[in-house]
Design a protein around this motif. Structure first.
Motif, mmCIF file in Angstrom:
data_model
loop_
_atom_site.group_PDB
_atom_site.id
_atom_site.type_symbol
_atom_site.label_atom_id
_atom_site.label_comp_id
_atom_site.label_asym_id
_atom_site.label_seq_id
_atom_site.Cartn_x
_atom_site.Cartn_y
_atom_site.Cartn_z
ATOM 1 N N HIS A 1 -22.451 -14.484 6.612
ATOM 2 C CA HIS A 1 -23.083 -16.160 7.177
ATOM 3 C C HIS A 1 -21.636 -16.195 8.255
ATOM 4 O O HIS A 1 -21.344 -17.886 8.322
ATOM 5 C CB HIS A 1 -22.748 -16.791 5.562
ATOM 6 C CG HIS A 1 -24.376 -16.566 4.706
ATOM 7 N ND1 HIS A 1 -25.058 -16.710 5.427
ATOM 8 C CD2 HIS A 1 -24.135 -16.342 2.745
ATOM 9 C CE1 HIS A 1 -26.371 -16.743 4.711
ATOM 10 N NE2 HIS A 1 -25.808 -16.901 3.437
ATOM 11 N N ALA B 1 -23.160 -16.743 11.481
ATOM 12 C CA ALA B 1 -23.437 -17.457 11.590
ATOM 13 C C ALA B 1 -22.477 -18.575 12.249
ATOM 14 O O ALA B 1 -22.513 -19.896 13.084
ATOM 15 C CB ALA B 1 -24.867 -17.623 10.528
ATOM 16 N N TRP C 1 -24.519 -20.320 14.627
ATOM 17 C CA TRP C 1 -26.367 -19.428 15.111
ATOM 18 C C TRP C 1 -26.433 -20.223 13.193
ATOM 19 O O TRP C 1 -26.354 -20.408 12.346
ATOM 20 C CB TRP C 1 -26.437 -17.806 14.964
ATOM 21 C CG TRP C 1 -26.309 -17.441 16.306
ATOM 22 C CD1 TRP C 1 -25.971 -18.652 17.741
ATOM 23 C CD2 TRP C 1 -25.351 -16.661 16.243
ATOM 24 N NE1 TRP C 1 -25.461 -17.588 18.377
ATOM 25 C CE2 TRP C 1 -25.383 -16.463 18.140
ATOM 26 C CE3 TRP C 1 -25.745 -15.457 15.625
ATOM 27 C CZ2 TRP C 1 -24.993 -15.287 18.375
ATOM 28 C CZ3 TRP C 1 -24.908 -14.001 16.882
ATOM 29 C CH2 TRP C 1 -24.890 -13.956 18.291
ATOM 30 N N THR C 2 -27.883 -20.406 13.433
ATOM 31 C CA THR C 2 -29.405 -19.614 12.128
ATOM 32 C C THR C 2 -29.698 -17.953 12.087
ATOM 33 O O THR C 2 -30.441 -18.079 13.151
ATOM 34 C CB THR C 2 -30.344 -20.665 11.695
ATOM 35 O OG1 THR C 2 -29.752 -22.312 12.265
ATOM 36 C CG2 THR C 2 -30.902 -20.067 10.721
ATOM 37 N N THR D 1 -30.386 -24.602 16.176
ATOM 38 C CA THR D 1 -30.061 -25.324 14.558
ATOM 39 C C THR D 1 -31.778 -25.904 14.611
ATOM 40 O O THR D 1 -31.984 -26.688 13.979
ATOM 41 C CB THR D 1 -29.495 -26.787 15.319
ATOM 42 O OG1 THR D 1 -29.961 -27.106 16.709
ATOM 43 C CG2 THR D 1 -28.206 -26.182 15.196
#
Length: 691
Positions: free
Chosen positions: A228, A231, A236-237, A290
């Motif tokens: 996390h 990210a 980022w995802t 996204t």
């Protein structure tokens, strides 16, 4: 004074998919052994990494609990003979309980005197039980696959390399396959070394000092936190698939998250192909933007610290490049294959020796799908889409990409069909005909996908049932339960106006015409109805009371949409209407007497009492709208209409003697009740409701 127990089994690397179940099994067996041994404690905690399974038991009593229990024996009448001496039954009871007859006492129970024996047993020291207890626990453990090593007959998931067994600070005298238990554990294979566990409570921190996070939850939390954080830094995802996270969790002892890149040119390959290659071959987490579009990056978890991560990343990039190059080659080669040529190859792939080739299966799917499309009265263009989808739904099974990644069946079919010039609907339906693939998965969004999905699944079920492959207990190698549940889910969620019997009839007809069946179509349909009944019942049980489920199922479940609507309406009525019990009691009383009816025709001229004439009049007024509402799936409205009979039913029973002396009057009244009962029974068997 209470002490802690630590038991660690050090192993060669265990396959990640085995570890959680093994950890939970060790925890469960330890808890049950302590309970059966009458050893009190304050809790068992399990730990696991790729190289160890361990349990820590807190506050373990140093001695078993003493027991004193009273055991009931024969009655006084049986225990004493005619002369007042102990009988053989009493003496046998004494021997079985390890007491002398002089210790017997008499107590009265429900007006009868019985002999009782009091057994007392002093608890022994826990330390004297632990070695054998731990050995029994290890010997009892089971795994999907076992190994033997050296000259030992002992089997375990992987060879045991060290053991830690402590009761407080004392080492438990235990030995398995030549490995003697001690207080020394091993750290990370490359970063750590041996560490002495001074006492059980120091276990987690001692391993941490040697770069091992033994706590599974801590390790998972650390992985997720790092992912996390990365990210957020990169915007980022990072797609975290639960089964991949689970696998990675049990591949590492010291997790460190890092990322790498790959050539953006590979993004010309379908996204699902790249993601599958990264996940299945390399255990990488894909990176998305996204909007959910794949980016040329990947995230992985290193079993080690943060040193030289750039070197590690480059090594992973090199390996991934080779994997993606293979995928690119397969993808480009597959597009040279004509759909017609692919279909021809299906003739050479055996589906089942008693059911022919996959080509034979495809032809059956087409015939079943056509029958279902006709039953559903689909438009002509949709019927054409159904037929074309059925004809080519399995062509991608012979492609190199699906051979390499079987989980991409349907996904590649959709892509290749679109590129081959098939219509968008047909291409999409090829993918959708595998849906739902698992519980909670989406159902097909297209009519073609839905119909072919049902046809495919039904062909498999009927084919298997026809040759005796029927799920029993936990055995379901062809996932027939899941496929039946999928059919029910499709019919329900898409509100398809088709009955289960219509679906069964289409499939059995095709199989009867194309194969020599061991059972008649009627026998198969009866078996299928019972099998699907359990699937419908399970579906309802997720949100509906068990007695409501039983009530609506008893009224029939052939129409899946209808039975779900009836269950919801009945649940609301039971929960929300205090006077609904009056309706239920009335209909139940009607049903009980209706069972005695021998006539079905009602003669209004014989309704001589005002109350029975009124009941007949009300029923006649409600009969048609009730049936129409139920046929239209307006179950709540139908139940409201049916409830409108309760006052007249109550008045009827208050004023009318049903079992009149006049035989014709009696038969007429029973026929009236039978007619009302027939109406109520198509909604539910209200007598099954529990108040």
């Amino acid at each position: 004074m209470a002490k802690d127990i630590l038991f660690e089994i050090g192993l060669e690397e265990v396959p990640a998919r085995f570890i959680r179940a093994a950890m939970e099994q060790l925890e469960d067996r330890m808890s049950k052994w302590l309970e059966s041994s009458r050893i009190s404690h304050s809790g068992v905690t399990a730990y696991a990494t790729p190289r160890r399974l361990a349990v820590l038991v807190k506050d373990v009593a140093e001695k078993q609990t003493d027991i004193s229990e009273e055991v009931k024996g024969p009655s006084r009448k049986i225990a004493l003979d005619a002369s007042g001496e102990w009988s053989k039954a009493a003496l046998g009871f004494a021997r079985s309980q390890g007491v002398s007859p002089e210790q017997f006492t008499f107590k009265e129970l429900a007006g009868v005197e019985y002999i009782y024996a009091t057994k007392s047993s002093a608890g022994v020291e826990t330390s004297t039980l632990l070695a054998q207890g731990l050995l029994d626990i290890v010997n009892a453990m089971t795994f999907p696959k076992n190994m033997r090593w050296g000259s030992y007959d002992f089997k375990f998931v992987r060879p045991i390399r060290w053991l830690v067994a402590l009761f407080g600070k004392d080492i438990i005298d235990l030995e398995i396959t030549g490995v003697k238990a001690g207080n020394s554990s091993r750290g990370h294979r490359f970063l750590g070394g041996e560490t002495v566990i001074a006492e059980p409570a120091a276990y987690v921190e001692s391993l941490r000092s040697q770069h091992v996070l033994a706590d599974v939850k801590e390790r998972e939390s650390l992985i997720l936190d790092q992912i996390h954080k990365l990210a957020a830094e990169k915007n980022w995802t990072i797609a975290i698939k639960e089964d991949l996270l689970e696998e990675v969790l049990f591949l590492v002892e010291t997790p460190t998250v890092l990322f790498g890149t790959f050539d953006p040119a590979f993004l010309n390959i379908p996204q699902d192909v790249l993601i599958t290659s990264m996940r299945e071959h390399q255990r990488y987490f894909p990176v998305l933007d996204t909007e959910g579009k794949l980016l040329p990056f990947f995230v992985t978890v290193r079993n080690g610290n943060a040193e030289s991560l750039d070197v590690i990343a480059k090594g992973n990039e090199k390996v991934l490049r080779a994997r993606l190059s293979d995928a690119k080659f397969f993808y480009e080669e597959d597009q040279k294959l004509q759909i017609s040529d692919a279909l021809a190859k299906l003739e050479n792939i055996v589906y089942h020796e008693e059911m022919g080739s996959i080509g034979d299966k495809v032809r059956r799917i087409r015939k079943i799908a056509d029958l279902l499309a006709a039953k559903l009265n689909l438009p002509a263009n949709t019927v054409s889409e159904v037929s074309r989808t059925a004809d080519i739904c399995k062509f991608d099974l012979v492609t190199q990409m699906v051979y390499e990644f079987p989980e991409l069946q349907g996904t590649m079919g959709e892509d290749y069909a679109r590129k081959a010039g098939e219509s968008e609907t047909v291409a999409k339906a090829i993918f959708e005909h595998y849906q739902p693939r698992f519980a909670g998965d989406q159902v097909p969004s297209t009519d073609a996908g839905a119909v072919v999905s049902i046809a495919d699944k039904m062909d498999t079920i009927v084919g298997c049932f026809s040759i005796g492959i029927i799920p029993t207990g936990s055995q379901d190698p062809y996932a027939l339960r899941r496929q039946a549940a999928g059919i029910v889910q499709i019919v329900l969620e898409r509100q398809l106006p088709i009955s289960l019997q219509d679906i069964f009839a289409a499939a059995t007809e095709v199989h009867e015409n194309s194969r020599n069946l061991k059972h008649s179509g009627e026998e198969l349909r009866n078996t299928l109805y019972e099998f699907f009944g359990l699937r419908v019942k399970r579906l309802l049980s997720d949100n509906v009371r068990y007695d409501v489920v039983d009530a609506v199922i008893a009224a029939g479940f052939d129409d899946v949409v209808n039975v779900v609507a009836r269950s919801r309406a009945l649940m609301d009525a039971v929960a929300g209407q205090e006077d609904f019990k009056i309706t239920v009691d009335s209909l139940t009383r009607v049903s009980n007497l209706a069972a005695k009816a021998t006539e079905v025709t009602i003669d209004p001229e014989l309704l001589v009492e005002a109350a029975e004439a009124k009941l007949y009049e009300t029923w006649q007024a409600l009969h048609t709208p009730y049936r129409e509402a139920l046929a239209s799936k307006h179950a709540e409205e139908a139940l409201t209409i049916l409830s409108g009979l309760k006052d007249d039913v109550t008045g009827f029973f208050d004023s009318v003697m049903v079992m009149a002396e006049d035989e014709k009057v009696r038969a007429n009244r029973l026929a009236l009740l039978a007619g009302i009962d027939a109406d109520s029974k198509i909604f539910a068997d209200f007598g099954k409701l529990v108040w």
